[in-house]
Design a protein around this motif. Structure first.
Motif, mmCIF file in Angstrom:
data_model
loop_
_atom_site.group_PDB
_atom_site.id
_atom_site.type_symbol
_atom_site.label_atom_id
_atom_site.label_comp_id
_atom_site.label_asym_id
_atom_site.label_seq_id
_atom_site.Cartn_x
_atom_site.Cartn_y
_atom_site.Cartn_z
ATOM 1 N N THR A 5 0.840 -1.193 0.000
ATOM 2 C CA THR A 5 0.000 0.000 0.000
ATOM 3 C C THR A 5 0.875 1.243 0.000
ATOM 4 O O THR A 5 1.785 1.363 0.832
ATOM 5 C CB THR A 5 -0.920 0.043 1.237
ATOM 6 N N CYS A 6 0.628 2.140 -0.918
ATOM 7 C CA CYS A 6 1.291 3.449 -0.963
ATOM 8 C C CYS A 6 0.228 4.530 -0.860
ATOM 9 O O CYS A 6 -0.783 4.478 -1.568
ATOM 10 C CB CYS A 6 2.057 3.637 -2.270
ATOM 11 N N GLU A 7 0.449 5.511 -0.010
ATOM 12 C CA GLU A 7 -0.480 6.625 0.141
ATOM 13 C C GLU A 7 0.285 7.938 0.019
ATOM 14 O O GLU A 7 1.115 8.258 0.864
ATOM 15 C CB GLU A 7 -1.197 6.545 1.493
ATOM 16 N N VAL A 22 2.401 9.433 -5.101
ATOM 17 C CA VAL A 22 2.191 8.078 -5.618
ATOM 18 C C VAL A 22 1.267 7.321 -4.665
ATOM 19 O O VAL A 22 1.582 7.153 -3.488
ATOM 20 C CB VAL A 22 3.530 7.319 -5.758
ATOM 21 N N SER A 23 0.141 6.842 -5.191
ATOM 22 C CA SER A 23 -0.831 6.119 -4.366
ATOM 23 C C SER A 23 -1.338 4.893 -5.102
ATOM 24 O O SER A 23 -1.723 4.983 -6.268
ATOM 25 C CB SER A 23 -2.023 7.024 -4.024
ATOM 26 N N PHE A 24 -1.303 3.753 -4.440
ATOM 27 C CA PHE A 24 -1.890 2.537 -4.991
ATOM 28 C C PHE A 24 -1.961 1.470 -3.908
ATOM 29 O O PHE A 24 -1.290 1.555 -2.880
ATOM 30 C CB PHE A 24 -1.096 2.011 -6.196
ATOM 31 N N SER A 56 10.268 10.081 1.951
ATOM 32 C CA SER A 56 10.328 11.472 2.410
ATOM 33 C C SER A 56 8.968 12.028 2.784
ATOM 34 O O SER A 56 8.870 13.127 3.323
ATOM 35 C CB SER A 56 10.946 12.347 1.308
ATOM 36 N N GLY A 57 7.910 11.270 2.491
ATOM 37 C CA GLY A 57 6.568 11.714 2.828
ATOM 38 C C GLY A 57 5.565 10.646 2.460
ATOM 39 O O GLY A 57 5.845 9.749 1.670
ATOM 40 N N GLY A 58 4.374 10.736 3.059
ATOM 41 C CA GLY A 58 3.354 9.742 2.778
ATOM 42 C C GLY A 58 3.588 8.457 3.548
ATOM 43 O O GLY A 58 4.308 8.427 4.556
ATOM 44 N N ARG A 59 3.009 7.370 3.039
ATOM 45 C CA ARG A 59 3.106 6.098 3.742
ATOM 46 C C ARG A 59 3.292 4.953 2.758
ATOM 47 O O ARG A 59 2.657 4.911 1.707
ATOM 48 C CB ARG A 59 1.834 5.849 4.569
ATOM 49 N N PHE A 212 -0.396 7.360 -12.318
ATOM 50 C CA PHE A 212 -1.666 6.693 -12.577
ATOM 51 C C PHE A 212 -1.549 5.243 -12.133
ATOM 52 O O PHE A 212 -0.533 4.582 -12.380
ATOM 53 C CB PHE A 212 -2.003 6.728 -14.073
ATOM 54 N N PHE A 213 -2.594 4.735 -11.480
ATOM 55 C CA PHE A 213 -2.633 3.332 -11.107
ATOM 56 C C PHE A 213 -4.001 2.762 -11.436
ATOM 57 O O PHE A 213 -5.022 3.373 -11.144
ATOM 58 C CB PHE A 213 -2.358 3.142 -9.611
#
Length: 295
Positions: A5-7, A22-24, A56-59, A212-213
């Motif tokens: 999981t990327c958020e 980047v989110s997927f 560097s940021g997000g999860r 895009f994912f």
């Protein structure tokens, strides 16, 4: 729980940010192909999944059970790797090092696993040969066999077909697809878009300001997906970003209305469209069994 999981992930080096927004979410048994321009953070994302590069940021979350079983990794092939002075058997067995623990001797089960991997990749007849003496295609098979020994649920591949002749490329793609059909999730960085849309269940398209994912079908429904899929060989080197990412309306290039279940993060214009995606549909079926910076 999703396998990966990327958020709103951000990746950077001292020289600056290479990827942002980047989110997927990727389910078990999926086949994800990561495509995009040079320097967009594709290889860095793989290393972040392995814990080799800080975010560097997000999860970013990888299922702890998958980490415990082991993650197979085939990095970009470098000149130093091609000249490595070890036998094929030794290199393949090294994929079992994490499972081996502190024991100084190879366990019988690990020897058998390595033998199985070499037979599977068609390199058992050269097990005693020195790795540096092999052709590029043979070397890639050795590294894929090593990654197979290391993995349980997940294998990460960074340009696994780079430098291979067409026949070796076809054979490599077939071996990777076989692993996926047996239940191993595949995450592969590639510039070969034509192969990506042929084998992958999902596509992550990374740009320097957007990503895009979605499923392969959803990607091909977008204008940018159609454009890249038409390019034989999928080379991004001479593509002008003015034709897509810098277009007046970037929302029209990655139009999620053409792919209603896709998740698209359009960071360039400060626009965010986030919709749930279920990775239940798989291409080809899946059995329930089982570096430099960026390309």
């Amino acid at each position: 729980m999703a396998l990966i999981t990327c958020e709103t992930l951000t990746l950077a080096y001292d020289t600056g940010v290479v990827a942002s927004g980047v989110s997927f979410a990727l389910e078990r048994g999926s086949y994800l192909c990561i495509v995009g321009e040079n320097g967009s953070g594709k290889s860095t994302l793989l290393r972040a999944m392995l814990g080799l590069h800080p975010i560097s940021g997000g999860r970013l979350t990888v299922d702890p059970e998958a980490r415990k079983k082991g993650i197979g990794y085939l990095p970009q092939h470098t000149p130093a790797q091609r000249d490595f002075p070890a036998s094929v058997r030794e290199i393949v067995r090294s994929g079992c090092l994490k499972k081996q623990g502190m024991s100084p001797f190879w366990k019988v089960s690990h020897k058998r696993l390595a033998d199985k991997a070499m037979t599977r990749m068609g390199i058992d007849h050269i097990a005693g040969r020195c790795y540096r003496e092999l052709s590029g295609g043979q070397q890639q098979r050795v590294l894929l066999a090593r990654a197979f020994c290391a993995t349980g649920d997940l294998i990460l591949l960074d340009e696994p077909i780079a430098g291979l002749d067409p026949m070796a490329m076809t054979e490599m793609y077939g071996m990777i697809a076989d692993l996926n059909r047996e239940g191993v999730a595949v995450v592969m960085v590639s510039h070969d878009v034509s192969a990506a849309v042929s084998y992958a269940t999902h596509i992550l398209h990374m740009g320097k300001t957007t990503s895009f994912f979605g499923t392969t079908e959803e990607y091909l429904a977008t204008p940018v997906g159609k454009q890249f899929a038409r390019r034989e060989g999928g080379s991004y080197g001479d593509w002008s970003p003015k034709t897509a990412w810098d277009a007046p309306s970037i929302g029209g290039i990655l139009d999620v209305r053409a792919a209603p279940d896709a998740r698209s993060v359009l960071g360039a214009r400060g626009v965010s469209r986030d919709r749930g995606l279920t990775a239940s549909r798989r291409r080809g079926g899946a059995a329930s069994e089982r570096g430099g910076r960026d390309a």
